[in-house]
Write an enzyme that holds these catalytic residues in place. Structure first.
Site, PDB file in Angstrom:
ATOM      1  N   HIS A  40       0.845  -1.204   0.000  1.00 15.31           N
ATOM      2  CA  HIS A  40       0.000   0.000   0.000  1.00 15.31           C
ATOM      3  C   HIS A  40       0.875   1.246   0.000  1.00 15.31           C
ATOM      4  CE1 HIS A  40       1.246  -0.581   4.150  1.00 15.31           C
ATOM      5  NE2 HIS A  40       1.258   0.737   4.166  1.00 15.31           N
ATOM      6  N   HIS A 126       6.085   6.317  -1.526  1.00 15.40           N
ATOM      7  CA  HIS A 126       6.718   5.056  -1.931  1.00 15.40           C
ATOM      8  C   HIS A 126       5.825   3.909  -1.495  1.00 15.40           C
ATOM      9  CE1 HIS A 126       7.819   5.669   2.266  1.00 15.40           C
ATOM     10  NE2 HIS A 126       7.802   4.342   2.345  1.00 15.40           N
TER      11      HIS A 126
HETATM   12  O1  3AM Z   1       3.842   1.845   4.384  1.00 20.22           O
HETATM   13  P1  3AM Z   1       5.092   2.473   4.858  1.00 20.22           P
HETATM   14  O2  3AM Z   1       6.227   1.545   5.021  1.00 20.22           O
HETATM   15  O3  3AM Z   1       5.436   3.726   4.167  1.00 20.22           O
HETATM   16  O4  3AM Z   1       6.537   2.380   8.238  1.00 20.22           O
HETATM   17  C1  3AM Z   1       5.170   2.311   8.581  1.00 20.22           C
HETATM   18  C2  3AM Z   1       4.303   2.100   7.369  1.00 20.22           C
HETATM   19  O5  3AM Z   1       4.744   2.968   6.331  1.00 20.22           O
HETATM   20  C3  3AM Z   1       4.692   3.657   9.049  1.00 20.22           C
HETATM   21  O6  3AM Z   1       3.287   3.600   8.867  1.00 20.22           O
HETATM   22  C4  3AM Z   1       2.972   2.666   7.855  1.00 20.22           C
HETATM   23  C5  3AM Z   1       2.011   1.647   8.356  1.00 20.22           C
HETATM   24  O7  3AM Z   1       2.528   0.998   9.480  1.00 20.22           O
HETATM   25  N1  3AM Z   1       5.041   3.923  10.423  1.00 20.22           N
HETATM   26  C6  3AM Z   1       5.091   3.056  11.445  1.00 20.22           C
HETATM   27  N2  3AM Z   1       5.457   3.684  12.555  1.00 20.22           N
HETATM   28  C7  3AM Z   1       5.647   4.990  12.247  1.00 20.22           C
HETATM   29  C8  3AM Z   1       6.016   6.151  12.975  1.00 20.22           C
HETATM   30  N3  3AM Z   1       6.268   6.107  14.284  1.00 20.22           N
HETATM   31  C9  3AM Z   1       5.389   5.147  10.873  1.00 20.22           C
HETATM   32  N4  3AM Z   1       5.484   6.326  10.234  1.00 20.22           N
HETATM   33  C10 3AM Z   1       5.843   7.388  10.987  1.00 20.22           C
HETATM   34  N5  3AM Z   1       6.098   7.311  12.299  1.00 20.22           N
END
Ligand code: 3AM
Length: 186
Positions: A40, A126
Site C-alpha cells: 500500500h 513510496h
Molecule cells: O507503508 P510504509 O512503510 O510507508 O513504516 C510504517 C508504514 O509505512 C509507518 O506507517 C505505515 C504503516 O505501518 N510507520 C510506522 N510507525 C511509524 C512512525 N512512528 C510510521 N510512520 C511514521 N512514524
C-alpha cells in the site's frame, strides 16, 4: 488501535510488484518482505488512537479529499531508503505526482487539526516492499544494490479512494485491515 491512512492498490498491481521483486527475495537478504496483499501507499501514520475517535478521523479524511477527483498514479522503479548501498526500506516509487502530493498535504493538514502532528520530514511517496531486519551487519547486504539495479516494474493505478487502515503488530510482522474507505469525488 494503531491507525494509518493509505491508498490501497489493485490486486493485479500488488501481484506485479511482488513478482517483479522475485529475484531479489531469492537472494535471502535479511529483509522482512511485506506480503503482496498488504502492499500500500501510506499517506499518514496516526499511531495509537482511542477507538472512539474513529468517526472524527473519518470526518477529517472526508474534508481532506473534498474536491479531489480520482487521478492516475504512475508507479515505477525500485529503490531503497536511505540508499541502495545502505538499504533499510526497499520500495517501488511513485514520486512527482502533483495530485498525490496535494492529497497527502490536505490529509496532513486535516489530521494536524485533529491533533496528529505534522511529519517533520518531507513526504517521499513510496510503496514499501520490505524492511531490513534490525541489527543486521552491513556485510550481509553486500551485493544488494547490484541486485536491485536491474529490477523493473511500472504500472498506472487509478486512485479513487483513501482508506483508514488498522495495523496490528504480530510476531511475524504487521497485519493491516481496512477499517473505512473514503471515495474521492467523481
Ligand atoms: O507503508 P510504509 O512503510 O510507508 O513504516 C510504517 C508504514 O509505512 C509507518 O506507517 C505505515 C504503516 O505501518 N510507520 C510506522 N510507525 C511509524 C512512525 N512512528 C510510521 N510512520 C511514521 N512514524
Amino acid at each position: 488501535m494503531r491507525l494509518f491512512i493509505a491508498v490501497n492498490l489493485p490486486q493485479q498491481v500488488r501481484r506485479g510488484m511482488w513478482e517483479a521483486a522475485e529475484s531479489l527475495r531469492a537472494r535471502s537478504y535479511p529483509i522482512r518482505w511485506v506480503p503482496p496483499d498488504s502492499l500500500h501507499l501510506t499517506l499518514k501514520f496516526l499511531g495509537e488512537v482511542a477507538a472512539e475517535r474513529e468517526e472524527e478521523i473519518v470526518g477529517g479524511i472526508r474534508r481532506a479529499v473534498k474536491g479531489t477527483k480520482p487521478f492516475t498514479l504512475p508507479i515505477a522503479g525500485f529503490g531503497a531508503f536511505p540508499s541502495p548501498v545502505r538499504p533499510r526500506v526497499v520500495w517501488v516509487g511513485c514520486e512527482g505526482v502533483p495530485s498525490l502530493e496535494l492529497l497527502q498535504h490536505r490529509v496532513e493538514q486535516e489530521m494536524d487539526r485533529l491533533g496528529f502532528p505534522v511529519e517533520g520530514r518531507p513526504f517521499h511517496p513510496h510503496l514499501t516492499l520490505g524492511r531490513v531486519k534490525r541489527g543486521v551487519k552491513q556485510r550481509t547486504l553486500a551485493g544488494f544494490a547490484a541486485d536491485l539495479g536491474p529490477l523493473e516494474y511500472a504500472a498506472e493505478v487509478l486512485v479513487e479512494s483513501v482508506d483508514l487502515m488498522q495495523s496490528e503488530l504480530m510476531r511475524d510482522g504487521a497485519r493491516y485491515t481496512r477499517r473505512r474507505k473514503v471515495e474521492l469525488e467523481a
